[in-house]
Design a protein around this motif. Sequence first.
Motif, PDB file in Angstrom:
ATOM      1  N   GLU A 293      92.195  -0.201 -57.941  1.00 42.60           N
ATOM      2  CA  GLU A 293      91.125   0.320 -58.788  1.00 42.60           C
ATOM      3  C   GLU A 293      89.749  -0.156 -58.325  1.00 42.60           C
ATOM      4  N   LEU A 294      89.700  -1.309 -57.666  1.00 41.39           N
ATOM      5  CA  LEU A 294      88.416  -1.836 -57.218  1.00 41.39           C
ATOM      6  C   LEU A 294      87.726  -0.899 -56.232  1.00 41.39           C
ATOM      7  N   ARG A 295      88.500  -0.085 -55.522  1.00 39.84           N
ATOM      8  CA  ARG A 295      87.902   0.839 -54.552  1.00 39.84           C
ATOM      9  C   ARG A 295      87.017   1.880 -55.219  1.00 39.84           C
ATOM     10  N   HIS A 296      87.213   2.099 -56.516  1.00 34.50           N
ATOM     11  CA  HIS A 296      86.498   3.174 -57.213  1.00 34.50           C
ATOM     12  C   HIS A 296      85.288   2.678 -58.000  1.00 34.50           C
ATOM     13  N   LEU A 297      84.955   1.400 -57.884  1.00 33.27           N
ATOM     14  CA  LEU A 297      83.877   0.845 -58.694  1.00 33.27           C
ATOM     15  C   LEU A 297      82.497   0.986 -58.064  1.00 33.27           C
ATOM     16  N   GLY A 298      82.427   1.416 -56.811  1.00 38.70           N
ATOM     17  CA  GLY A 298      81.141   1.520 -56.140  1.00 38.70           C
ATOM     18  C   GLY A 298      80.593   0.179 -55.688  1.00 38.70           C
TER      19      GLY A 298
END
Length: 236
Positions: A86-91
Amino acid sequence: MARADRLFRLLDALRRLPNPVTAAQLARETEVSERTLYRDIDALRAGGALIDGEAGYGYRLTEDPALPPQNLTRLELEALVLGLAELRHLGDHELARAGEMALAKITATLPEDRAHQAAHAVLSSYRMTPRPAAQIDLSIIREAAWSERALELSYTDRDGRESQRKVWPLGLVYFEREQALLAWCCLRADYRMFIIARIRAIAPLEESFRPRRVAMLRDYTARLRGRHPPAQPKPQ
């Protein structure tokens, strides 16, 4: 680069790069010649690291002396892999990179069957419209919050008004479509939420507000939870 630092970087590369990783890849990661790399691999093996492979084939770290063994269930591994993905989607590229490194370190401590499950997890995470990357260095905010030092912001509010703010950074929040800084605004003498995309420039200051961050963050989040309905607070 000191030899100890070089060996640490080599261990880190072995943990996170897809296996088997070639000597050429490892040499690029650690910024040494392949000849030096072979000596460093021998040094790690002598120190207790179990590294399978050889020149011309590639290497795989199968036992890491720096990390204790982990006994995780398959479902715990799935949860961990999904959460870190999910961290990949935080910008926040630096945070995403840290998540990848953390997963690599954890995987290096697993038995071979569990490591295989972590590498080929059933669950995955995807976003059709990933959040845009932040245009400022978020590590400045994180460091200022941990060290409890003030920041100066150049900020544009929701009505297009620009201002200079001195704030005490309390924490970062990642909403579905945007990131926000929770802070004490010295100009308004109150808690405020600053949308990261509206921060034009940021600079750390020497002013300290230690040791108040934890108590202030607890107070601010309690206020946010107490609002009715429990919607996202209106940003500056």
